[in-house]
Enzyme design. Structure first.
Site, PDB file in Angstrom:
ATOM      1  N   LYS A 108      91.810  82.581  40.662  1.00 51.04           N
ATOM      2  CA  LYS A 108      92.190  82.439  42.062  1.00 51.04           C
ATOM      3  C   LYS A 108      92.810  83.752  42.537  1.00 51.04           C
ATOM      4  O   LYS A 108      93.704  84.299  41.884  1.00 51.04           O
ATOM      5  CB  LYS A 108      93.192  81.292  42.188  1.00 51.04           C
ATOM      6  CG  LYS A 108      93.558  80.904  43.603  1.00 51.04           C
ATOM      7  CD  LYS A 108      94.486  79.693  43.578  1.00 51.04           C
ATOM      8  CE  LYS A 108      94.905  79.287  44.981  1.00 51.04           C
ATOM      9  NZ  LYS A 108      95.847  78.132  44.956  1.00 51.04           N
ATOM     10  N   HIS A 110      94.302  84.241  45.553  1.00 52.03           N
ATOM     11  CA  HIS A 110      95.320  84.066  46.584  1.00 52.03           C
ATOM     12  C   HIS A 110      96.361  83.065  46.074  1.00 52.03           C
ATOM     13  O   HIS A 110      96.209  82.497  44.990  1.00 52.03           O
ATOM     14  CB  HIS A 110      94.689  83.564  47.886  1.00 52.03           C
ATOM     15  CG  HIS A 110      94.005  82.229  47.738  1.00 52.03           C
ATOM     16  ND1 HIS A 110      92.751  82.108  47.185  1.00 52.03           N
ATOM     17  CD2 HIS A 110      94.405  80.973  48.058  1.00 52.03           C
ATOM     18  CE1 HIS A 110      92.398  80.827  47.178  1.00 52.03           C
ATOM     19  NE2 HIS A 110      93.383  80.127  47.689  1.00 52.03           N
TER      20      HIS A 110
END
Length: 227
Positions: A108, A110
């Site tokens: 991921k 963010h």
């Protein structure tokens, strides 16, 4: 019918549950190793709250009975994620509240970022998964845990197939569980083993289910390992 003398009562109870839940099936199935197996265990079919909750009870009971020491749980993506969460809930209900974490296969970029989710990986980690066929998932989990500075200490699985693993398309003399235990140094506790399944089928000799005993026994004689 109660488990006989010398049989593992928890394992017998689990096998019966898996059969009744449709998770453990008999017939002709092709394994990842390309073998024709007379039985198939699909943990993905523990697919409602009641079945998952009862499955977690079996894991927790086996983990506690094994005496394995650990500080937290880790569930490898993807099947290990709900397993680790459910087992953490059940252990807490039994008075053993431990943190848990899991990984995502896609990093991921963010928010918190990375591939790890949940509690920080620390101390001795118990990996929770369904079955092991080659030890590949175990090696991946071990690498993740070590890279976070924690210690991969043990594994808990639902079923030990007790059969030869394959390497480069060829059978080897050890099972995936033996590889993880003897070469990677992790304790492995399984709720049930192929031997327990054979005991269960033998006890069903008077029923249609018992007719599968001969095929499963022949499969073990061909592909089984000696523990």
């Amino acid at each position: 019918m109660a488990a006989g003398e010398g049989q593992d009562a928890l394992a017998q109870e689990f096998v019966q549950f898996a059969v009744e839940a449709g998770v453990l099936r008999f017939g002709q199935f092709r394994t990842k190793a390309g073998r024709d197996s007379p039985y198939f265990f699909n943990a993905g079919l523990f697919d409602d709250g009641a079945k998952l909750g009862r499955l977690a009870q079996f894991y927790a009971r086996r983990i506690v009975a094994s005496g394995v020491e650990f500080d937290m749980l880790f569930g490898p993506a993807y099947k290990g994620i709900p397993l680790a969460a459910a087992v953490a809930i059940e252990l807490a209900r039994l008075g053993r509240n431990v943190p848990f974490a899991y990984n995502r296969k896609e990093a991921k970029d963010h928010g918190e970022g990375g591939t790890l989710v949940g509690a920080p990986l620390r101390g001795r980690v118990l990996i929770v998964d369904d079955v092991m066929s080659a030890g590949t998932a175990a090696r991946e989990s071990i690498a993740l845990i070590q890279s976070a500075g924690a210690t991969p200490h043990a594994m808990a699985i639902a079923l030990d197939r007790q059969e030869k693993a394959t390497e480069d398309g060829r059978d080897v003399d050890h099972s995936a569980v033996q590889y993880v235990r003897d070469r990677l140094g992790l304790q492995v506790c399984a709720i049930a083993r192929l031997a327990d399944l054979l005991d269960y089928l033998q006890r069903q000799a008077a029923d249609a289910l018992g007719t599968h005993h001969a095929a499963v026994l022949a499969y073990r004689e061909r592909y089984g390992v000696i523990d």
